[in-house]
Design a protein around this motif. Sequence first.
Motif, PDB file in Angstrom:
ATOM      1  N   SER A 166       0.816  -1.208   0.000  1.00 50.84           N
ATOM      2  CA  SER A 166       0.000   0.000   0.000  1.00 50.84           C
ATOM      3  C   SER A 166       0.855   1.266   0.000  1.00 50.84           C
ATOM      4  CB  SER A 166      -0.906   0.019   1.239  1.00 50.84           C
ATOM      5  OG  SER A 166      -1.616  -1.202   1.364  1.00 50.84           O
ATOM      6  N   VAL A 167       0.301   2.332  -0.596  1.00 52.83           N
ATOM      7  CA  VAL A 167       0.929   3.649  -0.544  1.00 52.83           C
ATOM      8  C   VAL A 167      -0.059   4.619   0.087  1.00 52.83           C
ATOM      9  CG1 VAL A 167       0.198   4.208  -2.921  1.00 52.83           C
ATOM     10  CG2 VAL A 167       2.057   5.501  -1.846  1.00 52.83           C
ATOM     11  N   PHE A 168       0.441   5.446   0.994  1.00 53.69           N
ATOM     12  CA  PHE A 168      -0.387   6.388   1.733  1.00 53.69           C
ATOM     13  C   PHE A 168      -0.045   7.808   1.302  1.00 53.69           C
ATOM     14  CE2 PHE A 168      -1.003   8.952   5.702  1.00 53.69           C
ATOM     15  CZ  PHE A 168      -2.386   8.945   5.663  1.00 53.69           C
ATOM     16  N   ILE A 169      -1.079   8.608   0.977  1.00 49.86           N
ATOM     17  CA  ILE A 169      -0.896   9.980   0.488  1.00 49.86           C
ATOM     18  C   ILE A 169      -1.558  10.945   1.461  1.00 49.86           C
ATOM     19  CG2 ILE A 169      -1.309  11.579  -1.415  1.00 49.86           C
ATOM     20  CD1 ILE A 169      -1.533   9.153  -3.271  1.00 49.86           C
ATOM     21  N   ASP A 170      -0.769  11.845   2.044  1.00 50.06           N
ATOM     22  CA  ASP A 170      -1.249  12.794   3.047  1.00 50.06           C
ATOM     23  C   ASP A 170      -0.447  14.078   2.891  1.00 50.06           C
ATOM     24  OD1 ASP A 170      -1.596  14.121   5.732  1.00 50.06           O
ATOM     25  OD2 ASP A 170      -2.627  12.266   6.225  1.00 50.06           O
ATOM     26  N   ASP A 171      -1.049  15.211   3.233  1.00 46.72           N
ATOM     27  CA  ASP A 171      -0.321  16.488   3.122  1.00 46.72           C
ATOM     28  C   ASP A 171       0.593  16.747   4.308  1.00 46.72           C
ATOM     29  OD1 ASP A 171      -2.246  18.975   4.721  1.00 46.72           O
ATOM     30  OD2 ASP A 171      -2.785  16.868   4.674  1.00 46.72           O
ATOM     31  N   LEU A 172       0.430  16.002   5.395  1.00 44.38           N
ATOM     32  CA  LEU A 172       1.245  16.220   6.586  1.00 44.38           C
ATOM     33  C   LEU A 172       2.370  15.193   6.673  1.00 44.38           C
ATOM     34  CD1 LEU A 172      -1.469  17.045   9.263  1.00 44.38           C
ATOM     35  CD2 LEU A 172      -0.082  18.622   7.908  1.00 44.38           C
ATOM     36  N   GLU A 173       3.582  15.711   6.739  1.00 45.39           N
ATOM     37  CA  GLU A 173       4.751  14.832   6.764  1.00 45.39           C
ATOM     38  C   GLU A 173       4.712  13.860   7.937  1.00 45.39           C
ATOM     39  OE1 GLU A 173       9.665  15.146   6.756  1.00 45.39           O
ATOM     40  OE2 GLU A 173       8.428  16.969   6.751  1.00 45.39           O
ATOM     41  N   VAL A 174       4.248  14.323   9.098  1.00 45.95           N
ATOM     42  CA  VAL A 174       4.234  13.461  10.279  1.00 45.95           C
ATOM     43  C   VAL A 174       3.367  12.228  10.058  1.00 45.95           C
ATOM     44  CG1 VAL A 174       2.316  14.734  11.382  1.00 45.95           C
ATOM     45  CG2 VAL A 174       3.918  13.409  12.789  1.00 45.95           C
ATOM     46  N   ASN A 175       2.267  12.388   9.319  1.00 46.88           N
ATOM     47  CA  ASN A 175       1.382  11.247   9.056  1.00 46.88           C
ATOM     48  C   ASN A 175       1.989  10.287   8.033  1.00 46.88           C
ATOM     49  OD1 ASN A 175      -0.478  12.363  10.821  1.00 46.88           O
ATOM     50  ND2 ASN A 175      -1.653  13.360   9.203  1.00 46.88           N
TER      51      ASN A 175
END
Length: 201
Positions: A161-170
């Motif tokens: 899986s690949v996770f896409i989020d705008d927050l680096e911490v997440n």
Amino acid sequence: MIKNVIFDIGNVLADFAWEQLFHRLGFEGETFEHMADATVRGPYWQEFDRGAMSDQEIVEGFYSLAPKYKKQIDLFYEHIHEMTEEYPYAAEWVRSLRAEGYSVYILSNYGKTSFENRKEPFSFLAEADGSLISYEVLSVKPEREIYQALEERYSITPQESVFIDDLEVNVEAARNYGYSGIIFKSRDQAEEELKKLNLIK
């Protein structure tokens, strides 16, 4: 081999436009800053997303941080469901990834009151294979529990899986849990990184 694409909502598939809402409600200057620090930039916002506290407890928390702004806090809470606007590309992007053969899921920190009271549901939710919102499991990103809840609900393997989020911490948390990760800045940028993972042509 990557099989799953997992999206955050705010600032990825929809604009977390709290500043615009503040302006619409007439919060300017010093009021704007005090209200932001008491609500969206304050410690109770994460608890709002977590869903373990009642609405009244959250509002009382906001009051405690800005006692001179109770009227404005009440007004803000009346309109809290208006903060997020879906991006025009969101549903089409989810559809295009599924057309490529990938399963697409939504994993987002989002408060129950603002999520459930939207005038119109996010259209991309109907296009995705599934979703998990923080208040449903009383956990927020970047905590391990919320990622694990998604994995258990949909039999997801992090290494696939690949996770896409705008927050680096997440994103960094997701990587620590075994996922590939993309820090979102724009759709074009994210798609370029997806190409590097051989997700899209």
